[in-house]
Design a protein around this motif. Sequence first.
Motif, PDB file in Angstrom:
ATOM      1  N   VAL A 161       0.813  -1.217   0.000  1.00 51.57           N
ATOM      2  CA  VAL A 161       0.000   0.000   0.000  1.00 51.57           C
ATOM      3  C   VAL A 161       0.848   1.270   0.000  1.00 51.57           C
ATOM      4  CG1 VAL A 161      -2.016  -1.042   1.085  1.00 51.57           C
ATOM      5  CG2 VAL A 161      -0.189  -0.140   2.523  1.00 51.57           C
ATOM      6  N   ASN A 162       2.071   1.182   0.480  1.00 54.00           N
ATOM      7  CA  ASN A 162       2.936   2.376   0.515  1.00 54.00           C
ATOM      8  C   ASN A 162       3.883   2.428  -0.683  1.00 54.00           C
ATOM      9  OD1 ASN A 162       4.672   0.323   1.123  1.00 54.00           O
ATOM     10  ND2 ASN A 162       5.323   1.129   3.119  1.00 54.00           N
ATOM     11  N   ASP A 163       3.486   1.732  -1.767  1.00 48.96           N
ATOM     12  CA  ASP A 163       4.271   1.706  -3.013  1.00 48.96           C
ATOM     13  C   ASP A 163       5.630   1.039  -2.844  1.00 48.96           C
ATOM     14  OD1 ASP A 163       2.260   3.036  -4.435  1.00 48.96           O
ATOM     15  OD2 ASP A 163       3.019   5.000  -3.831  1.00 48.96           O
ATOM     16  N   GLY A 164       5.775   0.257  -1.803  1.00 49.10           N
ATOM     17  CA  GLY A 164       7.011  -0.477  -1.616  1.00 49.10           C
ATOM     18  C   GLY A 164       6.942  -1.852  -2.260  1.00 49.10           C
ATOM     19  N   LEU A 165       8.020  -2.595  -2.137  1.00 47.98           N
ATOM     20  CA  LEU A 165       8.085  -3.949  -2.671  1.00 47.98           C
ATOM     21  C   LEU A 165       8.488  -4.920  -1.571  1.00 47.98           C
ATOM     22  CD1 LEU A 165       9.827  -3.663  -6.166  1.00 47.98           C
ATOM     23  CD2 LEU A 165       7.429  -4.185  -5.694  1.00 47.98           C
ATOM     24  N   VAL A 166       7.963  -6.115  -1.655  1.00 44.80           N
ATOM     25  CA  VAL A 166       8.344  -7.213  -0.781  1.00 44.80           C
ATOM     26  C   VAL A 166       8.827  -8.338  -1.678  1.00 44.80           C
ATOM     27  CG1 VAL A 166       7.555  -8.897   0.923  1.00 44.80           C
ATOM     28  CG2 VAL A 166       6.648  -6.557   0.955  1.00 44.80           C
ATOM     29  N   SER A 167       9.949  -8.945  -1.334  1.00 40.92           N
ATOM     30  CA  SER A 167      10.467 -10.038  -2.160  1.00 40.92           C
ATOM     31  C   SER A 167      10.430 -11.354  -1.394  1.00 40.92           C
ATOM     32  CB  SER A 167      11.904  -9.738  -2.603  1.00 40.92           C
ATOM     33  OG  SER A 167      12.757  -9.592  -1.495  1.00 40.92           O
ATOM     34  N   LEU A 168       9.923 -12.371  -2.057  1.00 40.94           N
ATOM     35  CA  LEU A 168       9.913 -13.742  -1.543  1.00 40.94           C
ATOM     36  C   LEU A 168      10.905 -14.548  -2.370  1.00 40.94           C
ATOM     37  CD1 LEU A 168       6.036 -14.326  -1.352  1.00 40.94           C
ATOM     38  CD2 LEU A 168       7.535 -13.434   0.443  1.00 40.94           C
ATOM     39  N   THR A 169      11.712 -15.351  -1.713  1.00 34.95           N
ATOM     40  CA  THR A 169      12.736 -16.134  -2.409  1.00 34.95           C
ATOM     41  C   THR A 169      12.637 -17.595  -1.998  1.00 34.95           C
ATOM     42  OG1 THR A 169      14.221 -14.215  -2.381  1.00 34.95           O
ATOM     43  CG2 THR A 169      15.201 -16.355  -2.885  1.00 34.95           C
ATOM     44  N   VAL A 170      12.664 -18.486  -2.996  1.00 36.51           N
ATOM     45  CA  VAL A 170      12.736 -19.927  -2.748  1.00 36.51           C
ATOM     46  C   VAL A 170      13.999 -20.445  -3.424  1.00 36.51           C
ATOM     47  CG1 VAL A 170      11.640 -22.172  -3.052  1.00 36.51           C
ATOM     48  CG2 VAL A 170      10.224 -20.139  -2.676  1.00 36.51           C
ATOM     49  N   ILE A 171      14.850 -21.093  -2.643  1.00 39.73           N
ATOM     50  CA  ILE A 171      16.108 -21.632  -3.160  1.00 39.73           C
ATOM     51  C   ILE A 171      16.086 -23.155  -3.020  1.00 39.73           C
ATOM     52  CG2 ILE A 171      18.617 -21.699  -2.869  1.00 39.73           C
ATOM     53  CD1 ILE A 171      18.459 -18.842  -1.815  1.00 39.73           C
ATOM     54  N   ARG A 172      16.370 -23.811  -4.121  1.00 39.24           N
ATOM     55  CA  ARG A 172      16.440 -25.279  -4.123  1.00 39.24           C
ATOM     56  C   ARG A 172      17.857 -25.695  -4.525  1.00 39.24           C
ATOM     57  NH1 ARG A 172      11.310 -27.697  -3.992  1.00 39.24           N
ATOM     58  NH2 ARG A 172       9.600 -26.191  -4.309  1.00 39.24           N
ATOM     59  N   ARG A 173      18.428 -26.642  -3.737  1.00 38.08           N
ATOM     60  CA  ARG A 173      19.735 -27.196  -4.033  1.00 38.08           C
ATOM     61  C   ARG A 173      19.650 -28.722  -3.972  1.00 38.08           C
ATOM     62  NH1 ARG A 173      21.510 -22.744  -0.555  1.00 38.08           N
ATOM     63  NH2 ARG A 173      22.529 -21.147  -1.845  1.00 38.08           N
ATOM     64  N   GLY A 233      12.352 -17.447   2.163  1.00 35.54           N
ATOM     65  CA  GLY A 233      12.349 -16.338   3.105  1.00 35.54           C
ATOM     66  C   GLY A 233      11.690 -15.122   2.494  1.00 35.54           C
ATOM     67  N   VAL A 234      11.484 -14.113   3.329  1.00 37.04           N
ATOM     68  CA  VAL A 234      10.838 -12.876   2.893  1.00 37.04           C
ATOM     69  C   VAL A 234      11.713 -11.692   3.275  1.00 37.04           C
ATOM     70  CG1 VAL A 234       9.467 -12.842   5.030  1.00 37.04           C
ATOM     71  CG2 VAL A 234       8.778 -11.405   3.102  1.00 37.04           C
ATOM     72  N   SER A 235      11.839 -10.751   2.359  1.00 36.93           N
ATOM     73  CA  SER A 235      12.548  -9.501   2.610  1.00 36.93           C
ATOM     74  C   SER A 235      11.577  -8.363   2.337  1.00 36.93           C
ATOM     75  CB  SER A 235      13.773  -9.387   1.701  1.00 36.93           C
ATOM     76  OG  SER A 235      14.389  -8.122   1.849  1.00 36.93           O
ATOM     77  N   TRP A 236      11.403  -7.485   3.319  1.00 37.46           N
ATOM     78  CA  TRP A 236      10.426  -6.402   3.171  1.00 37.46           C
ATOM     79  C   TRP A 236      11.076  -5.191   2.501  1.00 37.46           C
ATOM     80  CZ3 TRP A 236       5.254  -6.951   4.162  1.00 37.46           C
ATOM     81  CH2 TRP A 236       4.885  -8.173   4.729  1.00 37.46           C
ATOM     82  N   SER A 237      11.648  -5.471   1.322  1.00 35.66           N
ATOM     83  CA  SER A 237      12.244  -4.424   0.498  1.00 35.66           C
ATOM     84  C   SER A 237      12.383  -4.986  -0.908  1.00 35.66           C
ATOM     85  CB  SER A 237      13.622  -4.015   1.036  1.00 35.66           C
ATOM     86  OG  SER A 237      14.563  -5.047   0.817  1.00 35.66           O
ATOM     87  N   ASP A 238      12.867  -4.161  -1.838  1.00 35.62           N
ATOM     88  CA  ASP A 238      13.056  -4.631  -3.210  1.00 35.62           C
ATOM     89  C   ASP A 238      14.406  -5.311  -3.386  1.00 35.62           C
ATOM     90  OD1 ASP A 238      14.598  -2.431  -2.881  1.00 35.62           O
ATOM     91  OD2 ASP A 238      13.912  -1.370  -4.678  1.00 35.62           O
ATOM     92  N   ILE A 239      15.143  -5.470  -2.296  1.00 34.12           N
ATOM     93  CA  ILE A 239      16.451  -6.129  -2.349  1.00 34.12           C
ATOM     94  C   ILE A 239      16.266  -7.615  -2.066  1.00 34.12           C
ATOM     95  CG2 ILE A 239      18.756  -6.262  -1.333  1.00 34.12           C
ATOM     96  CD1 ILE A 239      18.469  -3.303  -0.595  1.00 34.12           C
TER      97      ILE A 239
END
Length: 281
Positions: free
Chosen positions: A194-206, A214-220
């Motif tokens: 809602v505040n025009d930000g980005l949230v990134s979700l990452t799934v890593i498989r090895r 995991g989740v990062s509450w930024s565009d990084i």
Amino acid sequence: MRYKLGKYAVVLLALIGGPSAFSAAAAQEYNQMQIATYADLVDLADEADLVVRAQIRKQAELEPERAPNVRPGFTRLYIEAETAALISGSVPIGESLRYLVDVPLDAKGRAPKLRKQEVLLFARTPAARRGDIQLINPTAQLAWSPALEAQLRPILAELAASQAKPAITDIRDALSIAGNLAGESETQIFLSTVNDGLVSLTVIRRPGQAPMWGVSWSDIVDQAARPPQKNTLEWYRLACFLPATLPPSANLASDSQSKMRAEDDYRFILERLGPCPRNRA
């Protein structure tokens, strides 16, 4: 003038459920709503300008013509209450409060006696007389208890924090990329807020390892990001509002295998988050 019901009308009422049947169902629904889950409390607290603990002093039942849109088996009450504590909110309130609330009728079709009951109110402050408040919805009144208040206070603190996790609006895009080894991949899913930000979700498989996400509450994108703990605001924002499936328009993969892997990883995230139980409609 009153009319007596014939025997066939009595049978019909028994089949479809008369006032007592409505009241029993309404009371059951209301009692279930009073057992608030974590998500129920955040739903209420996030929308409220004020959270007030109060004790009911007087009540009056409104006539049906003055109480439109009341659900079957419920009635609308005018309440006068004494303020016990302002738990959340910056708007000053007086020692007495007035508001309307919908409650279920009892088995005899009468309004329950609420005098002296302590309650939690989730409200707004309309532009009216001092002491008048408006509940955020017709049933936004919970029976107060020390345990309920103890459960609610950390939620209010999380919502009021300067770094409070924002509400999710939609899934912006998703991309899954295969690694150099068989079974190795990384999926990134970006969410808008809602505040025009980005949230990134990452799934890593090895290969040979359980998938990590995991989740990062930024565009990084942060490969060290971790999943949120259940019954936290971070968990609530995801578990209670992410759509059941990954929107095809958000899937940026160019080949079918990568598209399927992004969909699988999205389902994996939802499974790990688990359901978002609510007792309130």
